[in-house]
Design an enzyme around this catalytic site. Structure first.
Site, PDB file in Angstrom:
ATOM      1  N   TYR A 154     -68.649  22.315   6.645  1.00 55.59           N
ATOM      2  CA  TYR A 154     -67.808  21.649   5.756  1.00 55.59           C
ATOM      3  C   TYR A 154     -68.228  21.927   4.504  1.00 55.59           C
ATOM      4  CZ  TYR A 154     -63.838  19.977   3.704  1.00 55.59           C
ATOM      5  OH  TYR A 154     -62.446  19.650   2.670  1.00 55.59           O
TER       6      TYR A 154
HETATM    7  P1  NDP Z   1     -54.174  21.536   6.482  1.00 58.80           P
HETATM    8  O1  NDP Z   1     -54.933  20.691   8.310  1.00 58.80           O
HETATM    9  O2  NDP Z   1     -53.282  19.613   6.337  1.00 58.80           O
HETATM   10  O3  NDP Z   1     -53.798  22.015   5.614  1.00 58.80           O
HETATM   11  C1  NDP Z   1     -54.444  22.893   5.744  1.00 58.80           C
HETATM   12  C2  NDP Z   1     -53.592  24.227   5.873  1.00 58.80           C
HETATM   13  O4  NDP Z   1     -54.647  25.518   5.749  1.00 58.80           O
HETATM   14  C3  NDP Z   1     -52.318  24.570   6.668  1.00 58.80           C
HETATM   15  O5  NDP Z   1     -51.480  24.966   5.664  1.00 58.80           O
HETATM   16  C4  NDP Z   1     -53.265  25.825   7.459  1.00 58.80           C
HETATM   17  O6  NDP Z   1     -52.258  26.198   7.608  1.00 58.80           O
HETATM   18  C5  NDP Z   1     -53.978  26.291   6.720  1.00 58.80           C
HETATM   19  N1  NDP Z   1     -55.001  27.492   6.832  1.00 58.80           N
HETATM   20  C6  NDP Z   1     -56.210  27.051   7.881  1.00 58.80           C
HETATM   21  N2  NDP Z   1     -56.436  28.186   8.621  1.00 58.80           N
HETATM   22  C7  NDP Z   1     -55.804  28.952   7.936  1.00 58.80           C
HETATM   23  C8  NDP Z   1     -56.276  30.747   8.056  1.00 58.80           C
HETATM   24  N3  NDP Z   1     -57.270  31.321   8.245  1.00 58.80           N
HETATM   25  N4  NDP Z   1     -55.360  31.766   6.663  1.00 58.80           N
HETATM   26  C9  NDP Z   1     -54.559  30.870   5.875  1.00 58.80           C
HETATM   27  N5  NDP Z   1     -54.041  30.108   6.182  1.00 58.80           N
HETATM   28  C10 NDP Z   1     -54.291  28.995   6.743  1.00 58.80           C
HETATM   29  O7  NDP Z   1     -55.119  20.247   5.933  1.00 58.80           O
HETATM   30  P2  NDP Z   1     -54.882  19.577   3.807  1.00 58.80           P
HETATM   31  O8  NDP Z   1     -53.922  20.000   3.454  1.00 58.80           O
HETATM   32  O9  NDP Z   1     -55.490  18.037   3.939  1.00 58.80           O
HETATM   33  O10 NDP Z   1     -56.248  20.695   3.726  1.00 58.80           O
HETATM   34  C11 NDP Z   1     -56.329  21.658   2.566  1.00 58.80           C
HETATM   35  C12 NDP Z   1     -57.575  21.619   1.829  1.00 58.80           C
HETATM   36  O11 NDP Z   1     -57.624  20.882   1.038  1.00 58.80           O
HETATM   37  C13 NDP Z   1     -58.418  22.394   2.812  1.00 58.80           C
HETATM   38  O12 NDP Z   1     -59.240  23.053   1.508  1.00 58.80           O
HETATM   39  C14 NDP Z   1     -59.096  21.015   2.225  1.00 58.80           C
HETATM   40  O13 NDP Z   1     -60.902  21.367   2.779  1.00 58.80           O
HETATM   41  C15 NDP Z   1     -58.730  20.439   1.425  1.00 58.80           C
HETATM   42  N6  NDP Z   1     -58.875  18.471   1.291  1.00 58.80           N
HETATM   43  C16 NDP Z   1     -58.705  17.545   2.363  1.00 58.80           C
HETATM   44  C17 NDP Z   1     -59.159  16.959   1.882  1.00 58.80           C
HETATM   45  C18 NDP Z   1     -58.858  15.740   2.855  1.00 58.80           C
HETATM   46  O14 NDP Z   1     -59.480  14.591   3.470  1.00 58.80           O
HETATM   47  N7  NDP Z   1     -57.230  15.806   3.312  1.00 58.80           N
HETATM   48  C19 NDP Z   1     -60.151  16.169   0.839  1.00 58.80           C
HETATM   49  C20 NDP Z   1     -60.714  16.918   0.698  1.00 58.80           C
HETATM   50  C21 NDP Z   1     -60.740  18.441   0.645  1.00 58.80           C
HETATM   51  P3  NDP Z   1     -52.333  26.101   9.160  1.00 58.80           P
HETATM   52  O15 NDP Z   1     -50.349  25.565   9.538  1.00 58.80           O
HETATM   53  O16 NDP Z   1     -50.943  27.930  10.134  1.00 58.80           O
HETATM   54  O17 NDP Z   1     -53.092  26.014  10.201  1.00 58.80           O
END
Ligand code: NDP
Length: 282
Positions: A154
């Site tokens: 990651y």
């Molecule tokens: P979630 O798991 O709630 O959301 C992730 C989103 O990404 C979902 O909509 C998911 O869709 C989508 N996704 C995953 N794989 C793919 C793909 N191959 N193609 C298109 N869409 C995809 O997590 P977060 O909201 O927490 O994460 C969002 C971003 O924030 C990420 O980049 C994460 O690394 C970053 N982040 C999060 C933190 C945290 O603590 N939560 C901290 C720091 C950064 P689906 O529902 O279809 O799987």
């Protein structure tokens, strides 16, 4: 009307950013991967939300989405692209199946770059664009600068996003398109339920078994008490609209212990802190 594309709008940060930006007057195109999510989010967020169905690893589907957006926005172009979609792969690098590493980089790095490349013309990366230049907001993480053990895949993907963002911001100066990074610490989203489901069985035959189980507890517990998504949404809005936004926003519940200390403590001192915290014997 200002138009913005957000990837990964089904849940978490992407969903809440869509909600918040709509509240602030934007029309949001949000990417989802399932028709059921498209219907649900459309229903919840209303007519100023348009779902786009694509996986960031599917170039043809991204192109179809670009055509759909282009037809709707016309000469207004896009005011912003928020690259948010992402996954978190964890595991000790010594034993990590390489396909897991490939998938991590495919989604978080190449997928994000593919989306950026394809939407750039709509953001104004063309000669004599008929609208003001848009902005790109890349959702990185504290892991874009700080690395914890077992978070290697990651953190590698988020470090790559930081590098790509800096390169892009300087390359896109010729079009006036700004690139802004947001690096949150733990945010309360479903990503932590996914982390809870992480199968540590894969490493049960390795010396990391117990440490990984302990680490999962620490990180999932910390994640679930992270900052609320609304705080990230506000920063995304600022990045898209402030006259002079920062190039990078760091967000953490405990800014000293969660960001400044790991970032500026000498590496070997931080090794000791991490080893103590995660119970890594030496
Ligand atoms: P979630 O798991 O709630 O959301 C992730 C989103 O990404 C979902 O909509 C998911 O869709 C989508 N996704 C995953 N794989 C793919 C793909 N191959 N193609 C298109 N869409 C995809 O997590 P977060 O909201 O927490 O994460 C969002 C971003 O924030 C990420 O980049 C994460 O690394 C970053 N982040 C999060 C933190 C945290 O603590 N939560 C901290 C720091 C950064 P689906 O529902 O279809 O799987």
């Amino acid at each position: 009307m200002k138009y913005v594309v957000i990837t990964g709008a089904s849940t978490g940060i992407g969903y809440d950013a869509a909600r918040y930006l709509i509240e602030k007057g934007f029309h949001v195109f949000g990417s989802v991967r399932k028709q059921a999510d498209a219907d649900r989010v459309q229903n919840e967020l209303g007519e100023r939300f348009t779902p786009l169905l694509f996986d960031v690893t599917d170039g043809a589907a991204i192109e179809t989405a670009v055509t759909q957006v282009s037809e709707m926005v016309g000469s207004n172009g896009l005011a912003g692209l928020v690259n948010n979609a992402g996954i978190a792969v964890a595991g000790p690098l010594m034993y990590l199946p390489l396909d897991e590493m490939r998938w991590q980089l495919e989604v978080n790095v190449l997928g994000q770059l593919a989306v950026t490349q394809k939407f750039l013309p709509l953001l104004g990366a063309v000669p004599n664009a008929p609208h003001p230049p848009g902005r790109i907001v890349n959702i990185s993480s504290v892991s874009g600068k700080v690395v914890y053990p077992f978070m290697g895949p990651y953190a590698a993907s988020k470090h790559a996003i930081e590098a790509i963002s800096d390169a892009l911001r300087r390359e896109l100066l010729i079009f006036g398109i700004d690139v802004i990074v947001i690096g949150p610490g733990s945010v309360k989203t479903p990503i932590w339920d996914k982390a809870q489901e992480l199968d540590t069985e894969l490493y049960s035959h390795t010396p990391y078994k117990t440490i990984m189980e302990g680490m999962k507890k620490v990180f999932v517990g910390q994640g679930r008490s992270g900052i609320p998504v609304e705080e990230v949404s506000k920063v995304i809005f600022e990045a898209l609209t402030k006259e002079k936004p920062k190039a990078r926003y760091a967000l953490a519940r405990k800014i000293f212990s969660g960001w400044l200390l790991p970032r500026y403590l000498p590496a070997r001192m931080f090794d000791n802190v991490v080893a103590k915290r995660l119970g890594i014997p030496r």
